[in-house]
Design a protein around this motif. Structure first.
Motif, PDB file in Angstrom:
ATOM      1  N   CYS A  70      -1.720  -6.044  -8.472  1.00 22.06           N
ATOM      2  CA  CYS A  70      -2.963  -5.607  -7.621  1.00 22.06           C
ATOM      3  C   CYS A  70      -4.331  -6.496  -8.244  1.00 22.06           C
ATOM      4  O   CYS A  70      -5.033  -6.813  -7.663  1.00 22.06           O
ATOM      5  CB  CYS A  70      -3.018  -4.203  -8.457  1.00 22.06           C
ATOM      6  SG  CYS A  70      -1.797  -2.805  -7.402  1.00 22.06           S
ATOM      7  N   ALA A 120      -5.822   3.008  -2.412  1.00 22.82           N
ATOM      8  CA  ALA A 120      -4.422   3.258  -2.673  1.00 22.82           C
ATOM      9  C   ALA A 120      -4.396   2.725  -4.382  1.00 22.82           C
ATOM     10  O   ALA A 120      -3.606   3.507  -4.704  1.00 22.82           O
ATOM     11  CB  ALA A 120      -3.517   2.409  -2.201  1.00 22.82           C
ATOM     12  N   GLN A 176       1.065   4.709  -3.037  1.00 18.18           N
ATOM     13  CA  GLN A 176       0.733   5.426  -3.083  1.00 18.18           C
ATOM     14  C   GLN A 176       1.900   6.130  -3.281  1.00 18.18           C
ATOM     15  O   GLN A 176       1.774   7.450  -3.508  1.00 18.18           O
ATOM     16  CB  GLN A 176       0.454   5.928  -1.131  1.00 18.18           C
ATOM     17  CG  GLN A 176      -0.736   4.937  -0.650  1.00 18.18           C
ATOM     18  CD  GLN A 176      -0.562   5.252   1.372  1.00 18.18           C
ATOM     19  OE1 GLN A 176       0.155   4.822   1.376  1.00 18.18           O
ATOM     20  NE2 GLN A 176      -2.163   5.059   1.336  1.00 18.18           N
ATOM     21  N   ASN A 201      -7.699   0.740   2.704  1.00 20.58           N
ATOM     22  CA  ASN A 201      -6.652   1.039   2.312  1.00 20.58           C
ATOM     23  C   ASN A 201      -5.905   1.207   1.394  1.00 20.58           C
ATOM     24  O   ASN A 201      -4.837   1.558   0.849  1.00 20.58           O
ATOM     25  CB  ASN A 201      -5.247   0.956   3.708  1.00 20.58           C
ATOM     26  CG  ASN A 201      -5.926   1.476   5.359  1.00 20.58           C
ATOM     27  OD1 ASN A 201      -7.000   3.035   5.010  1.00 20.58           O
ATOM     28  ND2 ASN A 201      -5.517   1.800   6.284  1.00 20.58           N
ATOM     29  N   TRP A 202      -5.768  -0.375   0.904  1.00 21.67           N
ATOM     30  CA  TRP A 202      -4.764  -1.321  -0.171  1.00 21.67           C
ATOM     31  C   TRP A 202      -5.977  -0.709  -1.185  1.00 21.67           C
ATOM     32  O   TRP A 202      -5.264  -0.300  -2.256  1.00 21.67           O
ATOM     33  CB  TRP A 202      -4.831  -2.102   0.218  1.00 21.67           C
ATOM     34  CG  TRP A 202      -4.047  -3.056  -1.017  1.00 21.67           C
ATOM     35  CD1 TRP A 202      -2.986  -3.021  -1.425  1.00 21.67           C
ATOM     36  CD2 TRP A 202      -4.549  -3.546  -2.761  1.00 21.67           C
ATOM     37  NE1 TRP A 202      -2.520  -3.745  -2.774  1.00 21.67           N
ATOM     38  CE2 TRP A 202      -3.752  -3.900  -3.332  1.00 21.67           C
ATOM     39  CE3 TRP A 202      -6.510  -3.597  -2.983  1.00 21.67           C
ATOM     40  CZ2 TRP A 202      -3.833  -4.469  -4.508  1.00 21.67           C
ATOM     41  CZ3 TRP A 202      -6.347  -4.133  -3.851  1.00 21.67           C
ATOM     42  CH2 TRP A 202      -5.542  -4.805  -5.005  1.00 21.67           C
ATOM     43  N   THR A 241       0.850  -1.031  -0.136  1.00 26.21           N
ATOM     44  CA  THR A 241       0.201  -0.142   0.233  1.00 26.21           C
ATOM     45  C   THR A 241       1.051   1.254  -0.087  1.00 26.21           C
ATOM     46  O   THR A 241      -0.017   2.275  -0.253  1.00 26.21           O
ATOM     47  CB  THR A 241      -1.091  -0.013   1.380  1.00 26.21           C
ATOM     48  OG1 THR A 241      -1.590  -0.989   1.301  1.00 26.21           O
ATOM     49  CG2 THR A 241      -2.015   1.155   1.173  1.00 26.21           C
ATOM     50  N   ASN A 242       1.842   1.015   0.769  1.00 24.64           N
ATOM     51  CA  ASN A 242       2.950   2.099   0.825  1.00 24.64           C
ATOM     52  C   ASN A 242       3.394   2.716  -0.626  1.00 24.64           C
ATOM     53  O   ASN A 242       3.807   3.740  -0.885  1.00 24.64           O
ATOM     54  CB  ASN A 242       3.744   2.297   2.128  1.00 24.64           C
ATOM     55  CG  ASN A 242       2.744   1.953   3.648  1.00 24.64           C
ATOM     56  OD1 ASN A 242       1.931   2.844   3.836  1.00 24.64           O
ATOM     57  ND2 ASN A 242       4.083   2.236   4.199  1.00 24.64           N
TER      58      ASN A 242
END
Length: 152
Positions: A70, A98, A59, A94-95, A55-56
């Motif tokens: 994905c 993103a 982002q 959250n994923w 996720t990071n």
């Protein structure tokens, strides 16, 4: 008590071993192999541990996480969204946020001709996902708030 301790120790040992394998793929920047591994082991605990890192990277728009990876991860994320554990649901939401943000221009395009077939697949899967999981918008607090943002 000692019998339960041994069972828990085995569970933690197994999880640690799986996370070390995932870390090996990550260090080699072999994201497609990492995703294939996560799909193969079907261990949602390991997925929940790995997904925030992915996720990071999404982002930060790191180029080594492809749209295809994905799309491949979506079935596992769907499983997270159905989990009884709120933390799993939050990691999945959250994923998704993103992913949508990363490929928003392609996803929001009204053009019928899209060169990347993964965009069409992602659009279809996201649409189907929200038909099945729209109840998440009714959950109070952070989980419901992020689900509402994704449904808009």
């Amino acid at each position: 008590v000692s019998q339960d301790h041994e069972t828990m120790a085995q569970v933690l040992f197994s999880r640690n071993m799986r996370l070390n394998v995932a870390l090996t793929f990550w260090r080699k920047r072999s994201i497609s192999e990492l995703v294939a591994y996560l799909l193969r082991i079907e261990d949602l605990g390991v997925v929940v541990d790995c997904l925030p890192v992915l996720t990071n990277c999404l982002q930060e728009e790191k180029q080594y996480i492809s749209l295809g990876c994905c799309v491949d991860l979506l079935p596992l994320v769907k499983s997270l969204l159905k989990s009884k554990f709120e933390e799993y649901v939050i990691v999945g939401l959250n994923w998704l946020q993103a992913v949508i943000k990363r490929w928003w221009s392609e996803l929001s395009s009204k053009t019928e001709i899209i060169n990347d077939g993964n965009i069409q697949i992602l659009k279809q899967q996201l649409s189907g996902l929200w038909e099945q999981e729209n109840h998440l918008t009714l959950v109070p607090g952070y989980t419901g708030n992020i689900a509402k943002v994704l449904c808009v």
